[in-house]
Design an enzyme around this catalytic site. Structure first.
Site, mmCIF file in Angstrom:
data_model
loop_
_atom_site.group_PDB
_atom_site.id
_atom_site.type_symbol
_atom_site.label_atom_id
_atom_site.label_comp_id
_atom_site.label_asym_id
_atom_site.label_seq_id
_atom_site.Cartn_x
_atom_site.Cartn_y
_atom_site.Cartn_z
ATOM 1 N N SER A 149 22.756 51.842 55.245
ATOM 2 C CA SER A 149 22.352 50.468 55.545
ATOM 3 C C SER A 149 20.986 50.352 56.210
ATOM 4 O O SER A 149 20.429 49.267 56.272
ATOM 5 C CB SER A 149 23.409 49.806 56.416
ATOM 6 O OG SER A 149 23.467 50.450 57.666
ATOM 7 N N HIS A 155 28.116 48.782 50.919
ATOM 8 C CA HIS A 155 26.787 48.219 50.602
ATOM 9 C C HIS A 155 26.374 48.487 49.156
ATOM 10 O O HIS A 155 25.315 48.020 48.730
ATOM 11 C CB HIS A 155 25.708 48.804 51.520
ATOM 12 C CG HIS A 155 25.711 48.234 52.901
ATOM 13 N ND1 HIS A 155 25.274 46.959 53.185
ATOM 14 C CD2 HIS A 155 26.109 48.760 54.083
ATOM 15 C CE1 HIS A 155 25.382 46.733 54.480
ATOM 16 N NE2 HIS A 155 25.898 47.813 55.045
ATOM 17 N N LYS A 212 31.172 41.713 51.871
ATOM 18 C CA LYS A 212 29.732 41.784 51.565
ATOM 19 C C LYS A 212 29.493 41.161 50.177
ATOM 20 O O LYS A 212 29.637 39.960 50.032
ATOM 21 C CB LYS A 212 29.238 43.221 51.713
ATOM 22 C CG LYS A 212 29.253 43.636 53.193
ATOM 23 C CD LYS A 212 28.668 44.993 53.486
ATOM 24 C CE LYS A 212 28.562 45.203 54.992
ATOM 25 N NZ LYS A 212 29.329 46.347 55.491
HETATM 26 C C1 LIG Z 1 30.254 46.718 56.567
HETATM 27 C C2 LIG Z 1 30.769 48.086 56.414
HETATM 28 C C3 LIG Z 1 32.090 48.409 56.744
HETATM 29 C C4 LIG Z 1 33.018 47.427 57.402
HETATM 30 O O1 LIG Z 1 33.476 46.477 56.491
HETATM 31 P P1 LIG Z 1 34.425 45.297 57.013
HETATM 32 O O2 LIG Z 1 35.233 44.925 55.838
HETATM 33 O O3 LIG Z 1 33.509 44.226 57.503
HETATM 34 O O4 LIG Z 1 35.252 45.877 58.130
HETATM 35 C C5 LIG Z 1 32.528 49.694 56.489
HETATM 36 N N1 LIG Z 1 31.718 50.623 55.940
HETATM 37 C C6 LIG Z 1 30.438 50.356 55.634
HETATM 38 C C7 LIG Z 1 29.578 51.413 55.030
HETATM 39 C C8 LIG Z 1 29.924 49.082 55.860
HETATM 40 O O5 LIG Z 1 28.650 48.824 55.567
#
Ligand SMILES: *Cc1c(COP(=O)(O)O)cnc(C)c1O
Length: 396
Positions: free
Chosen positions: A183, A211, A242
């Site tokens: 990220s 992501h 996301k």
């Molecule tokens: C955003 C993210 C998470 C967490 O996801 P949620 O569903 O919001 O708990 C887990 N792993 C990665 C790589 C992320 O970017």
């Protein structure tokens, strides 16, 4: 008792604030979108949401959610295995399996829970987890909850991964764990090479697609599509928070027996509430939208290319990206904060990151692109970058 504890907390909070790390919330009064309204009525262009496919305010998802609320009620009041599973949950699981070409899927309240609940049921102290050093916090926490031996390799560094695999040869089972897209840099894990090493050293492979799903790969189906690794990755985790609509919900998808074991033993699944019917229904509708056409993914990728090229032409130092995350390098922590604040004054929301979130001397602005962005939004953001860049001496 609280008096002393309060003093202690106040000191800690002050030191967080003095280090410039105190997190404040921006309060939005509109739906999440390319353009948002703030509490004071001002408008801003949003370049810091994970709304990659622009689905957060998609009317079809809202209609699907409303209809499910009318037909199937508001909440489940149960964990999945007692009486918290509707047909909608099973259908969403099947749609996720289809999207990732996997055998079965298990839903969680969030990907944080999916990662928190994936290692402990599968591995013991006899096994090894070999994890990329830039993996998400939820993977790190999940690994902590498991008794397996831990190995960490430098970000996407295949020589280091190979060394760690050699060290772990004496263990019963080995699993390599990586984020699909990291990220902070927007770089993609080299899944083909990871799978090659996994085969050479007899290891399982897990990737967190949070992501990367919806973004990476010819049709946005993630890293297995991008690197043609179908059948070579044993476990995928991901989020509905996301690209896939941006509400809540997580999942683990992969080999049948692995998912079956998680249904028996994964603690966030066994001891936490089921996602509400409206989330399951809107999730299904998300996959309907994505199966009907590639339009959103195509637009996202066009936006990424356009933004990158214009920013590079303007003279900015941009990390090579293969995702919807674009890191504009500034290398100076106070400058990154000043830059982001000036961008906000110009009506553009971007995030400034610096140590310890990124390595020392690697401060940057992170821009997240979306299919919700129109060309005019991108042009406005680029113009603001150039204006602020000249003002702060980043551009000549
Ligand atoms: C955003 C993210 C998470 C967490 O996801 P949620 O569903 O919001 O708990 C887990 N792993 C990665 C790589 C992320 O970017």
């Amino acid at each position: 008792m609280y008096g002393k504890f309060q003093q202690h907390l106040q000191q800690e909070l002050n030191s967080i604030e003095n280090a410039g790390l105190y997190k404040k919330e921006r309060i939005i009064t509109s739906p999440q979108s390319a353009e948002i309204t703030l509490q004071d009525g001002s408008r801003a262009l949003n370049f810091c949401a994970n709304n990659y496919l622009g689905l957060s305010d998609n009317p079809r998802l809202a209609v699907a959610a409303k209809k499910a609320m009318e037909d199937r009620g508001y909440g489940m009041s149960s964990v999945r295995f007692i009486c918290g599973t509707q047909d909608l949950h099973k259908e969403l699981e099947a749609r996720i399996s289809k999207f990732f070409h996997t055998e079965d899927t298990i839903l969680y309240a969030a990907c944080f829970d999916a990662n928190g609940g994936v290692f402990e049921p599968l591995f013991t102290a006899d096994d090894a987890i070999i994890s990329d050093s830039l993996n998400h916090a939820s993977i790190i926490d999940g690994v902590r909850l498991c008794k397996a031996q831990r190995f960490r390799y430098a970000n996407a560094d295949m020589a280091d991964l190979e060394a760690k695999l050699q060290e772990a040869q004496k263990c019963r089972f080995r699993i390599i764990v990586t984020d699909g897209v990291f990220s902070m840099d927007g770089n993609v894990a080299p899944m083909d090479k990871i799978c090659d090493l996994a085969e050479k050293y007899d290891a399982l492979v897990m990737v967190d697609e949070s992501h990367s799903a919806g973004v990476v790969g010819e049709h946005g189906h993630g890293v297995a599509e991008k690197f043609d690794c179908y059948g070579r990755i044993d476990i995928f985790t991901g989020t509905l928070g996301k690209a896939f609509g941006g509400a809540v919900g997580g999942f683990t998808t992969g080999r049948k027996e692995i998912i079956d074991m998680l249904r028996q033993r994964s603690r966030p699944y066994l001891f936490s509430n089921s996602i509400p019917p409206m989330i399951a229904a809107a999730g299904i509708e998300t996959f309907n939208i994505l199966e009907e056409s590639d339009e959103l993914h195509t637009k996202l990728m066009e936006n990424v290319v356009y933004f990158r090229e214009k920013m590079m032409a303007a003279g900015f130092d941009i990390k090579p990206t293969q995702s919807a995350i674009c890191a504009v390098m500034l290398y100076d922590a106070p400058l990154s904060q000043k830059f982001a604040a000036r961008m906000a004054e110009e009506g553009i929301f971007v995030t400034g990151f610096y140590y310890p979130v990124v390595p020392q001397g690697q401060a940057r602005i992170r821009v997240q692109l979306s299919a919700a962005h129109e060309r005019s939004h991108l042009d406005k953001a680029i113009a603001a970058f150039i204006k602020v860049g000249k003002e702060l001496g980043v551009l000549k």
